[in-house]
Motif scaffolding. Sequence first.
Motif, PDB file in Angstrom:
ATOM      1  N   HIS A 115       0.698  -1.298  -0.059  1.00  0.00           N
ATOM      2  CA  HIS A 115       0.066   0.190  -0.067  1.00  0.00           C
ATOM      3  C   HIS A 115       0.871   1.359   0.238  1.00  0.00           C
ATOM      4  N   ALA A 116       1.957   1.192   0.730  1.00  0.00           N
ATOM      5  CA  ALA A 116       2.916   2.612   0.737  1.00  0.00           C
ATOM      6  C   ALA A 116       3.509   2.671  -0.602  1.00  0.00           C
ATOM      7  N   LEU A 117       3.551   1.656  -1.323  1.00  0.00           N
ATOM      8  CA  LEU A 117       4.334   1.673  -2.610  1.00  0.00           C
ATOM      9  C   LEU A 117       3.164   2.322  -3.710  1.00  0.00           C
ATOM     10  N   PHE A 118       2.137   2.051  -3.483  1.00  0.00           N
ATOM     11  CA  PHE A 118       0.670   2.343  -4.346  1.00  0.00           C
ATOM     12  C   PHE A 118       0.702   3.759  -4.052  1.00  0.00           C
ATOM     13  N   LEU A 121       3.340   5.797  -5.950  1.00  0.00           N
ATOM     14  CA  LEU A 121       3.331   5.760  -7.438  1.00  0.00           C
ATOM     15  C   LEU A 121       1.917   6.677  -7.781  1.00  0.00           C
ATOM     16  N   MET A 122       0.950   6.780  -6.893  1.00  0.00           N
ATOM     17  CA  MET A 122       0.096   7.967  -7.368  1.00  0.00           C
ATOM     18  C   MET A 122       0.337   9.264  -7.094  1.00  0.00           C
ATOM     19  N   GLN A 123       1.796   9.612  -6.738  1.00  0.00           N
ATOM     20  CA  GLN A 123       2.419  10.860  -6.514  1.00  0.00           C
ATOM     21  C   GLN A 123       1.354  11.777  -5.520  1.00  0.00           C
ATOM     22  N   LEU A 136      -6.034   3.584   2.728  1.00  0.00           N
ATOM     23  CA  LEU A 136      -5.778   2.268   1.818  1.00  0.00           C
ATOM     24  C   LEU A 136      -5.614   1.122   2.549  1.00  0.00           C
ATOM     25  N   PHE A 137      -4.645   1.132   3.543  1.00  0.00           N
ATOM     26  CA  PHE A 137      -4.478  -0.097   4.338  1.00  0.00           C
ATOM     27  C   PHE A 137      -5.877  -0.548   4.912  1.00  0.00           C
ATOM     28  N   THR A 138      -6.605   0.296   5.607  1.00  0.00           N
ATOM     29  CA  THR A 138      -7.935  -0.020   6.185  1.00  0.00           C
ATOM     30  C   THR A 138      -8.908  -0.477   5.175  1.00  0.00           C
TER      31      THR A 138
END
Length: 204
Positions: A115-118, A121-123, A136-138
């Motif tokens: 999730h941190a990478l996503f 990537l979404m800037q 996002l994680f939740t």
Amino acid sequence: MKERSMTSGSITGAMLRFVGPYLLTIIVQNRYGAVDLLVVGQFATTADVSAVTIGSQLMSMVTQLVIGFATGTTVLVGQYYGAKNKERLSVVTGTSATIFTVFALIITGVFLALHALFVSLMQTPAEAVIPTRQYLFTCAVGIVFIVGFNIVSSILMGLGDTKTPFIFIIVACIINVVLDIILVRYVHLGAFGAAIATTAAQVG
């Protein structure tokens, strides 16, 4: 009784009774993020708004993917149910449940781990990175329940029942709205609170 109503009488009427709830179910299911965004936009910060906007886009992608795959199950169930082939119908439902369970576990694992990478990537704006990760994680925890709802719905729809999934999604949406207001407006949890509300509604 249900089968007879779908195979006799007005074709237009039968189609509307089937397609109407089906389309509404998809529309409501894809408006979860919009509800979160509306509440967060009223009672939280700009960073929280960014978090919900970005996070809900990623979750919507997952939802669309699941709906697309589930449609295949609906078609097969409908074919075998119409042909009164109970043996093949049982195989399709069992196989679909197994495949979707594995799929749900894989996608959930990917989102929880990456999730941190996503978010990167979404800037995502710097001030919104932490709330976006939380959101996002939740929400990723609820992916299993998104998949579960859609596989059950696809089977019911294949059997000609589109009203039950619609009722389920309406109840979930109401739970989401109520919890959004409580957690965002009164508990001041921002995007994190919206994510908890969304996941809880999916579980419920």
